[in-house]
Design a protein around this motif. Sequence first.
Motif, mmCIF file in Angstrom:
data_model
loop_
_atom_site.group_PDB
_atom_site.id
_atom_site.type_symbol
_atom_site.label_atom_id
_atom_site.label_comp_id
_atom_site.label_asym_id
_atom_site.label_seq_id
_atom_site.Cartn_x
_atom_site.Cartn_y
_atom_site.Cartn_z
ATOM 1 N N UNK A 225 0.829 -1.203 0.000
ATOM 2 C CA UNK A 225 0.000 0.000 0.000
ATOM 3 C C UNK A 225 0.864 1.253 0.000
ATOM 4 N N UNK A 226 1.924 1.257 0.795
ATOM 5 C CA UNK A 226 2.811 2.416 0.838
ATOM 6 C C UNK A 226 3.466 2.647 -0.516
ATOM 7 N N UNK A 227 3.892 1.576 -1.171
ATOM 8 C CA UNK A 227 4.521 1.702 -2.487
ATOM 9 C C UNK A 227 3.539 2.251 -3.512
ATOM 10 N N UNK A 228 2.299 1.797 -3.445
ATOM 11 C CA UNK A 228 1.281 2.293 -4.375
ATOM 12 C C UNK A 228 1.080 3.793 -4.199
ATOM 13 N N UNK A 229 1.060 4.254 -2.943
ATOM 14 C CA UNK A 229 0.891 5.683 -2.703
ATOM 15 C C UNK A 229 2.075 6.476 -3.238
ATOM 16 N N UNK A 230 3.281 5.985 -3.008
ATOM 17 C CA UNK A 230 4.483 6.713 -3.415
ATOM 18 C C UNK A 230 4.511 6.926 -4.923
ATOM 19 N N UNK A 231 4.123 5.929 -5.675
ATOM 20 C CA UNK A 231 4.192 6.022 -7.135
ATOM 21 C C UNK A 231 2.935 6.635 -7.737
ATOM 22 N N UNK A 232 1.768 6.267 -7.207
ATOM 23 C CA UNK A 232 0.522 6.698 -7.824
ATOM 24 C C UNK A 232 -0.330 7.668 -7.040
ATOM 25 N N UNK A 233 0.106 8.026 -5.810
ATOM 26 C CA UNK A 233 -0.647 8.977 -5.015
ATOM 27 C C UNK A 233 -1.917 8.397 -4.419
ATOM 28 N N UNK A 234 -2.791 9.277 -3.952
ATOM 29 C CA UNK A 234 -4.022 8.838 -3.288
ATOM 30 C C UNK A 234 -4.927 8.041 -4.214
ATOM 31 N N UNK A 235 -4.939 8.396 -5.494
ATOM 32 C CA UNK A 235 -5.798 7.672 -6.432
ATOM 33 C C UNK A 235 -5.406 6.201 -6.494
ATOM 34 N N UNK A 236 -4.111 5.929 -6.576
ATOM 35 C CA UNK A 236 -3.640 4.546 -6.634
ATOM 36 C C UNK A 236 -3.933 3.819 -5.328
ATOM 37 N N UNK A 237 -3.775 4.520 -4.214
ATOM 38 C CA UNK A 237 -4.043 3.902 -2.918
ATOM 39 C C UNK A 237 -5.526 3.583 -2.763
ATOM 40 N N UNK A 238 -6.387 4.483 -3.208
ATOM 41 C CA UNK A 238 -7.822 4.240 -3.136
ATOM 42 C C UNK A 238 -8.229 3.074 -4.025
ATOM 43 N N UNK A 239 -7.610 2.952 -5.186
ATOM 44 C CA UNK A 239 -7.915 1.842 -6.077
ATOM 45 C C UNK A 239 -7.498 0.517 -5.447
ATOM 46 N N UNK A 240 -6.299 0.491 -4.848
ATOM 47 C CA UNK A 240 -5.817 -0.728 -4.202
ATOM 48 C C UNK A 240 -6.665 -1.085 -2.993
ATOM 49 N N UNK A 241 -7.204 -0.071 -2.323
ATOM 50 C CA UNK A 241 -8.010 -0.298 -1.123
ATOM 51 C C UNK A 241 -9.277 -1.110 -1.414
ATOM 52 N N UNK A 242 -9.700 -1.139 -2.671
ATOM 53 C CA UNK A 242 -10.887 -1.908 -3.025
ATOM 54 C C UNK A 242 -10.666 -3.412 -2.883
ATOM 55 N N UNK A 243 -9.387 -3.831 -2.936
ATOM 56 C CA UNK A 243 -9.099 -5.263 -2.889
ATOM 57 C C UNK A 243 -8.066 -5.649 -1.829
ATOM 58 N N UNK A 244 -7.456 -4.667 -1.181
ATOM 59 C CA UNK A 244 -6.400 -4.970 -0.208
ATOM 60 C C UNK A 244 -6.662 -4.251 1.107
ATOM 61 N N UNK A 245 -6.671 -4.998 2.193
ATOM 62 C CA UNK A 245 -6.979 -4.419 3.494
ATOM 63 C C UNK A 245 -5.903 -3.440 3.959
ATOM 64 N N UNK A 246 -4.638 -3.689 3.596
ATOM 65 C CA UNK A 246 -3.577 -2.786 4.016
ATOM 66 C C UNK A 246 -3.779 -1.390 3.478
ATOM 67 N N UNK A 247 -4.153 -1.289 2.206
ATOM 68 C CA UNK A 247 -4.393 0.016 1.597
ATOM 69 C C UNK A 247 -5.588 0.699 2.240
ATOM 70 N N UNK A 248 -6.615 -0.064 2.556
ATOM 71 C CA UNK A 248 -7.795 0.501 3.195
ATOM 72 C C UNK A 248 -7.456 1.082 4.571
ATOM 73 N N UNK A 249 -6.559 0.417 5.296
ATOM 74 C CA UNK A 249 -6.157 0.905 6.607
ATOM 75 C C UNK A 249 -5.403 2.228 6.502
ATOM 76 N N UNK A 250 -4.593 2.375 5.468
ATOM 77 C CA UNK A 250 -3.846 3.616 5.296
ATOM 78 C C UNK A 250 -4.741 4.765 4.861
ATOM 79 N N UNK A 251 -5.517 4.556 3.825
ATOM 80 C CA UNK A 251 -6.330 5.634 3.272
ATOM 81 C C UNK A 251 -7.359 6.120 4.286
ATOM 82 N N UNK A 252 -7.764 5.237 5.185
ATOM 83 C CA UNK A 252 -8.742 5.618 6.193
ATOM 84 C C UNK A 252 -8.223 6.630 7.195
ATOM 85 N N UNK A 253 -6.885 6.721 7.340
ATOM 86 C CA UNK A 253 -6.303 7.651 8.299
ATOM 87 C C UNK A 253 -5.706 8.900 7.669
#
Length: 255
Positions: A225-253
């Motif tokens: 999730x952290x790597x997705x944010x670094x390369x793709x920003x919030x949009x990439x993190x939000x997209x990953x959050x749809x299928x990965x719990x780690x990304x959802x935990x990050x974007x929620x905070x």
Amino acid sequence: MAGDPTKPTSGNDVRPANSPEARKSGTLPDARRSTSDDIAAFVAQARATSPHRAGARGRLVFALDATMSRQPTWDMACALQADMFREAGSLGSLDIRLVYYRGFNECRATGWISDSAQLAKLMGKIACQGGNTQIGKVLSDARREAVAAGVRAVVFVGDAMEENVDELCAKAGELGLLKVPVFMFQEGGDAVAEQTFREIARLTGGAWCRFDPGAAAQLRELLRAAAAYVVGGRDALQQLAKSASGAARLIGQMK
């Protein structure tokens, strides 16, 4: 472990903070209080070289507690770091700067690394040693690199905090001004560490997440999730959050 990471091997070798070369280059500078003029200067410079500008490579400071109790987690992180490169590869490119501390006042950093095999080789040469935490040095290095080279985020993995909380929060606030979120990934349930890690995450606009001791799957999701944010920003993190719990935990905070 084979090899001596303190001996130069390449442009990305691990360099001690107290070596003449490190002092000359500014790697992991000695901690000092920042004046208002200092803060204004580095914020102005950071804005001029924003890591979020179009075409910039994603740069992540990957910081690890390498004190004696951390060897099992160090080995796990060594195996999982390739997942960060793989996740980032689907979105763009990723450079990682490894920072770690161990032993008596020892804190080291690599150069920027864009290959998981090279990072794994360096990590494989490093053995954990007993010592106190040095999170302040990690934050100071991240601040310097944010201004000099552009950093999109910091990932810290550790289980303890043995430093002055207010001083750490001041350094975290400076990273917040630079818009560099810090993702504090805590192993175990130490209450003092949790309180400080949460505050560092809040001040930087990052996130705090706990993972169970030895839980490779949990840590893998957080690192991806952290790597997705670094390369793709919030949009990439939000997209990953749809299928990965780690990304959802990050974007929620994150703010």
